[in-house]
Design an enzyme around this catalytic site. Structure first.
Site, short mmCIF file in Angstrom:
data_model
loop_
_atom_site.label_atom_id
_atom_site.label_comp_id
_atom_site.label_asym_id
_atom_site.label_seq_id
_atom_site.Cartn_x
_atom_site.Cartn_y
_atom_site.Cartn_z
N ARG A 107 0.89 -1.18 0.00
CA ARG A 107 0.00 0.00 0.00
C ARG A 107 0.91 1.21 0.00
O ARG A 107 1.69 1.40 0.95
CB ARG A 107 -0.90 -0.01 1.24
CG ARG A 107 -1.59 1.32 1.47
CD ARG A 107 -2.71 1.23 2.47
NE ARG A 107 -3.85 0.57 1.88
CZ ARG A 107 -5.08 0.55 2.42
NH1 ARG A 107 -5.30 1.17 3.56
NH2 ARG A 107 -6.06 -0.07 1.82
N HIS A 134 -7.24 0.86 -6.57
CA HIS A 134 -7.44 -0.03 -5.41
C HIS A 134 -8.07 -1.34 -5.95
O HIS A 134 -9.24 -1.63 -5.70
CB HIS A 134 -8.37 0.65 -4.40
CG HIS A 134 -8.33 0.06 -3.03
ND1 HIS A 134 -7.55 -1.03 -2.71
CD2 HIS A 134 -8.99 0.39 -1.89
CE1 HIS A 134 -7.74 -1.33 -1.44
NE2 HIS A 134 -8.60 -0.50 -0.92
N GLN A 137 -9.95 -3.89 -3.74
CA GLN A 137 -11.29 -3.45 -3.35
C GLN A 137 -12.28 -3.70 -4.48
O GLN A 137 -13.37 -4.23 -4.27
CB GLN A 137 -11.24 -1.95 -3.01
CG GLN A 137 -12.58 -1.41 -2.56
CD GLN A 137 -13.05 -2.00 -1.24
OE1 GLN A 137 -12.31 -1.99 -0.27
NE2 GLN A 137 -14.26 -2.54 -1.20
N ASP A 228 -17.42 6.75 -1.61
CA ASP A 228 -16.17 6.67 -0.84
C ASP A 228 -15.91 8.06 -0.26
O ASP A 228 -16.54 9.06 -0.68
CB ASP A 228 -15.02 6.24 -1.79
CG ASP A 228 -13.68 6.12 -1.09
OD1 ASP A 228 -13.64 5.98 0.15
OD2 ASP A 228 -12.64 6.15 -1.79
N CYS A 269 -16.42 1.38 0.45
CA CYS A 269 -15.20 0.59 0.72
C CYS A 269 -14.75 0.73 2.17
O CYS A 269 -13.98 -0.11 2.64
CB CYS A 269 -14.09 1.03 -0.22
SG CYS A 269 -13.75 2.80 -0.12
N ARG A 298 -13.18 -8.77 0.78
CA ARG A 298 -11.79 -8.40 0.57
C ARG A 298 -10.90 -9.63 0.80
O ARG A 298 -9.98 -9.90 0.03
CB ARG A 298 -11.37 -7.29 1.56
CG ARG A 298 -12.02 -5.92 1.35
CD ARG A 298 -11.58 -5.30 0.05
NE ARG A 298 -10.11 -5.29 -0.05
CZ ARG A 298 -9.32 -4.37 0.55
NH1 ARG A 298 -9.84 -3.37 1.22
NH2 ARG A 298 -8.00 -4.44 0.41
N1 NVA Z 1 -10.06 6.59 -1.39
C1 NVA Z 1 -9.72 6.12 -0.06
C2 NVA Z 1 -9.92 4.63 0.03
C3 NVA Z 1 -9.66 4.04 1.38
C4 NVA Z 1 -9.81 2.55 1.44
C5 NVA Z 1 -8.29 6.50 0.24
O1 NVA Z 1 -7.43 6.36 -0.62
O2 NVA Z 1 -8.05 6.98 1.36
#
Ligand code: NVA
Length: 312
Positions: A107, A134, A137, A228, A269, A298
């Site tokens: 990540r 992502h 997800q 989101d 998400c 997930r």
């Molecule tokens: N768009 C959000 C997703 C978190 C799972 C982020 O990048 O913070």
């Protein structure tokens, strides 16, 4: 289930997989979910290094526990080594981890770190979120839609909110799978031109209808609505919260929007910023909200990716 169908070297971005590969991953994930014992040695003797430059609840826990359920071993690497590329080059990070690990989950802040890891690692790399994508997800989300609708190909999915990593992954995967997708973002908060044109190309290949609008009243009839957070991790200081709240207020996903669109499913998400992008009442509505099913999926989606990449 033929593992050949899921034959890919890394899991980095949604548009790097074709329709057959994504469908095979969804089917494999559902099989692992239904018959976990069948796969409980699938990663026996395998170790996965997990790099996290940003916070995580679902991704960290679902990878760790999912890998344990497959008989493998996961190692969490937080920020003790600093941002990727600062203490040592991304290429050296990748080459060192490849000496020990059978796969790398990462990540990261910048997509180029993921690309650099994949370019220099001799083991598969899985994108656990970056600024652009992502994909873990999105895979979980299409597993969830498969479970909730009898025919995924007829589902109409809309994403309402900030054009970000999650919406990019969803629209690319929808376009690849042939799922009609409507993206609704406030003016100035949509995806990049490059991301739009990639999606339009994939949709024209698959026959999916892809619509992008900044007008919430143009959302049309939908089966599922997704949202989101309006400010993603890493953007907290770059964006003025008062301006964001003012621009995004008409785009809140709530019971009224579900009624207007006729949607029967709401998705997020998480983490959710309640009363911002989604009302608390809708998030908690057990008839409409599938957010915890997404969270569980997930783990099964990632298990399918790991089994495809690593199982002997
Ligand atoms: N768009 C959000 C997703 C978190 C799972 C982020 O990048 O913070």
């Amino acid at each position: 289930m033929s593992l050949q169908q899921t034959n890919f070297a890394h899991f980095l971005a949604d548009d790097q997989l074709n329709k057959a590969q994504i469908e095979a991953l969804i089917a494999l994930a559902i099989d692992i979910k239904q018959q976990p014992k069948k796969y409980n040695q699938a990663l026996a003797g395998k170790s996965v290094a997990m790099i996290f430059e940003k916070p995580s609840l679902r991704t960290h826990v679902s990878f760790d526990m999912g890998i344990a359920k497959l008989g493998g071993h996961a190692l969490y690497l937080g920020q003790q080594n600093g941002k990727l590329g600062e203490r040592e080059r991304v290429s050296d990070y990748a080459k060192n981890l490849s000496c020990y690990a059978d796969a790398i989950v990462a990540r990261v802040f910048e997509n180029q770190s993921i690309e650099g890891l994949a370019q220099h690692a001799s083991v598969p790399v899985i994108n656990a979120l970056c600024d652009l994508y992502h994909p873990c997800q999105a895979l979980a989300d299409f597993i969830t839609l498969t479970e909730n609708f009898s025919d995924l190909s007829t589902v109409k999915l809309a994403y309402v909110g900030d054009g970000n990593n999650v919406s990019n992954s969803l629209m690319l995967m929808a376009a690849t799978l042939g799922v009609d997708f409507t993206l609704v973002c406030p003016s100035g908060f949509g995806p990049s031109e490059a991301m739009l044109s990639k999606t339009e190309q994939l949709a024209s290949n698959s026959g999916a209808v892809f619509t992008f609008t900044t007008d919430i009243d143009a959302i049309g009839q939908q089966d599922a609505i997704y949202t989101d957070t309006w400010i993603s991790m890493g953007d907290e200081n770059a964006k003025d919260k008062a301006t964001i709240l003012a621009n995004f207020a008409p785009f809140q996903v709530n019971h009224q929007l579900m009624e207007t669109t006729g949607a029967s499913v709401v998705m997020h998400c998480q983490p959710a910023h309640l009363e911002e992008e989604i009302s608390t009442a809708l998030f908690d509505d057990e008839q409409l909200s599938v957010v915890f099913q997404q969270a569980e999926n997930r783990m099964w989606g990632q298990a399918a990716v790991l089994v495809s990449l690593l199982a002997d």
